[in-house]
Design a protein around this motif. Structure first.
Motif, PDB file in Angstrom:
ATOM      1  N   GLU A  70     -15.744  30.541  29.268  1.00  0.00           N
ATOM      2  CA  GLU A  70     -16.728  29.894  30.150  1.00  0.00           C
ATOM      3  C   GLU A  70     -16.529  28.382  30.124  1.00  0.00           C
ATOM      4  O   GLU A  70     -16.370  27.772  29.061  1.00  0.00           O
ATOM      5  N   GLU A  71     -16.531  27.791  31.305  1.00  0.00           N
ATOM      6  CA  GLU A  71     -16.184  26.366  31.431  1.00  0.00           C
ATOM      7  C   GLU A  71     -17.040  25.419  30.583  1.00  0.00           C
ATOM      8  O   GLU A  71     -16.494  24.520  29.949  1.00  0.00           O
ATOM      9  N   PRO A  72     -18.378  25.586  30.557  1.00  0.00           N
ATOM     10  CA  PRO A  72     -19.134  24.636  29.729  1.00  0.00           C
ATOM     11  C   PRO A  72     -18.761  24.732  28.251  1.00  0.00           C
ATOM     12  O   PRO A  72     -18.777  23.725  27.535  1.00  0.00           O
TER      13      PRO A  72
ATOM     14  N   ASP B 209     -16.760  27.189  45.480  1.00  0.00           N
ATOM     15  CA  ASP B 209     -17.895  27.329  44.563  1.00  0.00           C
ATOM     16  C   ASP B 209     -17.464  27.859  43.194  1.00  0.00           C
ATOM     17  O   ASP B 209     -18.155  28.690  42.588  1.00  0.00           O
ATOM     18  N   GLY B 210     -16.310  27.421  42.739  1.00  0.00           N
ATOM     19  CA  GLY B 210     -15.863  27.792  41.395  1.00  0.00           C
ATOM     20  C   GLY B 210     -15.202  29.151  41.287  1.00  0.00           C
ATOM     21  O   GLY B 210     -14.670  29.511  40.242  1.00  0.00           O
ATOM     22  N   VAL B 211     -15.246  29.961  42.344  1.00  0.00           N
ATOM     23  CA  VAL B 211     -14.646  31.287  42.259  1.00  0.00           C
ATOM     24  C   VAL B 211     -13.547  31.449  43.314  1.00  0.00           C
ATOM     25  O   VAL B 211     -13.474  30.699  44.274  1.00  0.00           O
TER      26      VAL B 211
ATOM     27  N   ALA C 110     -11.852  21.822  42.941  1.00  0.00           N
ATOM     28  CA  ALA C 110     -11.241  20.597  43.470  1.00  0.00           C
ATOM     29  C   ALA C 110      -9.892  20.299  42.835  1.00  0.00           C
ATOM     30  O   ALA C 110      -8.945  19.921  43.514  1.00  0.00           O
ATOM     31  N   ASN C 111      -9.788  20.482  41.512  1.00  0.00           N
ATOM     32  CA  ASN C 111      -8.561  20.125  40.803  1.00  0.00           C
ATOM     33  C   ASN C 111      -8.117  21.203  39.830  1.00  0.00           C
ATOM     34  O   ASN C 111      -8.953  21.840  39.199  1.00  0.00           O
ATOM     35  N   THR C 112      -6.788  21.345  39.712  1.00  0.00           N
ATOM     36  CA  THR C 112      -6.238  22.272  38.723  1.00  0.00           C
ATOM     37  C   THR C 112      -5.491  21.463  37.672  1.00  0.00           C
ATOM     38  O   THR C 112      -4.678  20.606  38.006  1.00  0.00           O
TER      39      THR C 112
ATOM     40  N   ALA D  54     -22.393  20.759  44.079  1.00  0.00           N
ATOM     41  CA  ALA D  54     -21.683  19.748  43.285  1.00  0.00           C
ATOM     42  C   ALA D  54     -21.003  18.741  44.216  1.00  0.00           C
ATOM     43  O   ALA D  54     -21.534  18.442  45.292  1.00  0.00           O
ATOM     44  N   GLY D  55     -19.843  18.241  43.811  1.00  0.00           N
ATOM     45  CA  GLY D  55     -19.166  17.184  44.572  1.00  0.00           C
ATOM     46  C   GLY D  55     -18.885  17.533  46.029  1.00  0.00           C
ATOM     47  O   GLY D  55     -19.015  16.670  46.903  1.00  0.00           O
ATOM     48  N   ASP D  56     -18.512  18.788  46.303  1.00  0.00           N
ATOM     49  CA  ASP D  56     -18.226  19.171  47.698  1.00  0.00           C
ATOM     50  C   ASP D  56     -19.453  18.990  48.581  1.00  0.00           C
ATOM     51  O   ASP D  56     -19.361  18.542  49.725  1.00  0.00           O
TER      52      ASP D  56
END
Ligand SMILES: Nc1ncnc2c1ncn2[C@@H]1O[C@H](COP(=O)(O)OP(=O)(O)OP(=O)(O)O)[C@@H](O)[C@H]1O
Ligand SMILES: [Mg+2]
Length: 313
Positions: free
Chosen positions: A141-143, A74-76, A20-22, A189-191
């Motif tokens: 990794e994002e988390p 989806d994150g990719v 969604a955002n960069t 998620a949000g989408d």
């Protein structure tokens, strides 16, 4: 050698390349870019017309020959060229002001990626960073990045539980000893919340909401549990029978009902992760209080700060 030379004039950057955002962080400066991950381009020639906020404004309003795409799904990476163009644009933007040499220097880039992405998906992110001019790209990794960003002690031998609900993915992770002990990247998620709202009100009122409308409805009166106050929002969509624009007043309760299946699904994954967690990392609630008291024995400063009544000397 050339890389080292070019690196001298570069701003090293950290990037959250989100669905969604960069967001872009420049060493020594902080967050300098925060824009939607959207690219608008000519459908035929693929010429890029706008990136970020200005491209997002075009969603649902563009003439037939302009398409606005979200480079990630989806994150990719879903669209490699659009992702490279977006990264390229932001990296140039970061280097525009104050540099002495006109040539774009090559920065070191650290990019967050969802946990559990495939090798091919990782490669695509690294390639996009290199083609945007990075001299070196590190993937995190994002988390793990989120936990470090939240200043959690990721290197301690205790379980940290991180849940990051983004646009395309929900990252659930247990971190200990500087590593991800258990990670789940769920593509809900949000989408999906926006989609759930669109489907729900299409069926309930024969009203078609655009994605930006559904998203702002979610922001204004979306909730997972009752808030105690019944709020309302007026939204505008297209009546599916007449084809004409129509406004309806929606209540917080019906928005919550529409979001509920998605929220429940996310909660289910969180519960599963907790069940799978190694017992050693799940804090023992029975001994928590006494362990807290024990810790305060060795941290007198903290004891002075938090104690509620004075002791007898
Ligand atoms: N106040 C809010 N209430 C509910 N949802 C919100 C709110 N603010 C933002 N969101 C939602 O959060 C999502 C964006 O979150 P974020 O920027 O963390 O995602 P991302 O990092 O781009 O995506 P991902 O990590 O999945 O690739 C969007 O779906 C947005 O609508
Ligand atoms: Mg994210």
């Amino acid at each position: 050698m050339i890389n080292r030379f070019l690196g001298l004039f570069s701003h090293d950057v950290g990037i959250d390349l989100g669905t969604a955002n960069t967001l872009v962080y420049v060493a020594g400066k902080g967050i300098v870019i925060r824009e939607p991950s959207v690219v608008a381009r000519n459908k035929k020639t693929k010429e890029i017309l706008a990136i970020g906020t200005s491209a997002k404004r075009m969603v649902g309003r563009t003439p037939a020959m302009i398409e606005s795409v979200r480079p990630l799904k989806d994150g990719v990476i879903a669209d490699f060229d659009a992702t490279s163009a977006m990264l390229d644009h932001y990296i140039k933007k970061v280097h525009e002001s104050g540099t002495v040499i006109p040539k774009i220097p090559r920065p070191l880039i650290i990019i967050g990626i969802p946990s559990g992405v495939t090798e091919v998906e990782r490669r695509a992110v690294a390639d996009a960073a290199i083609s945007a001019g990075a001299r070196k790209a590190y993937l995190v990794e994002e988390p793990m990045a989120a936990a470090i960003g939240a200043e959690l002690a990721v290197e301690k031998p205790r379980g940290l539980f991180v849940v990051d609900i983004g646009g395309g993915t929900t990252e659930i992770a247990i971190i200990s000893y500087g590593g991800i002990v258990l990670g789940r990247s769920v593509r809900i998620a949000g989408d999906e919340m926006d989609e759930a709202l669109i489907n729900f009100f299409r069926l309930k009122y024969s009203l078609l909401l655009g994605q930006p409308t559904a998203e702002s409805l979610k922001h204004s009166i979306g909730s997972a549990v009752a808030t105690g106050k019944e709020r309302y929002a007026v939204v505008r969509g297209r009546d599916l029978e007449s084809g004409l624009p129509r406004s309806v007043r929606l209540s917080e309760g019906e928005v919550r009902e529409a979001l509920s299946p998605i929220v429940q699904e996310i909660v289910g994954h969180i519960k599963d992760a907790l069940e799978e967690a190694p017992p050693e990392l799940v804090e023992d609630p029975i001994t928590c209080v006494v362990r807290g008291c024990g810790k305060l024995l060795t941290d007198r400063a903290l004891l002075e700060k938090i104690h509620v009544s004075g002791g007898i000397k």
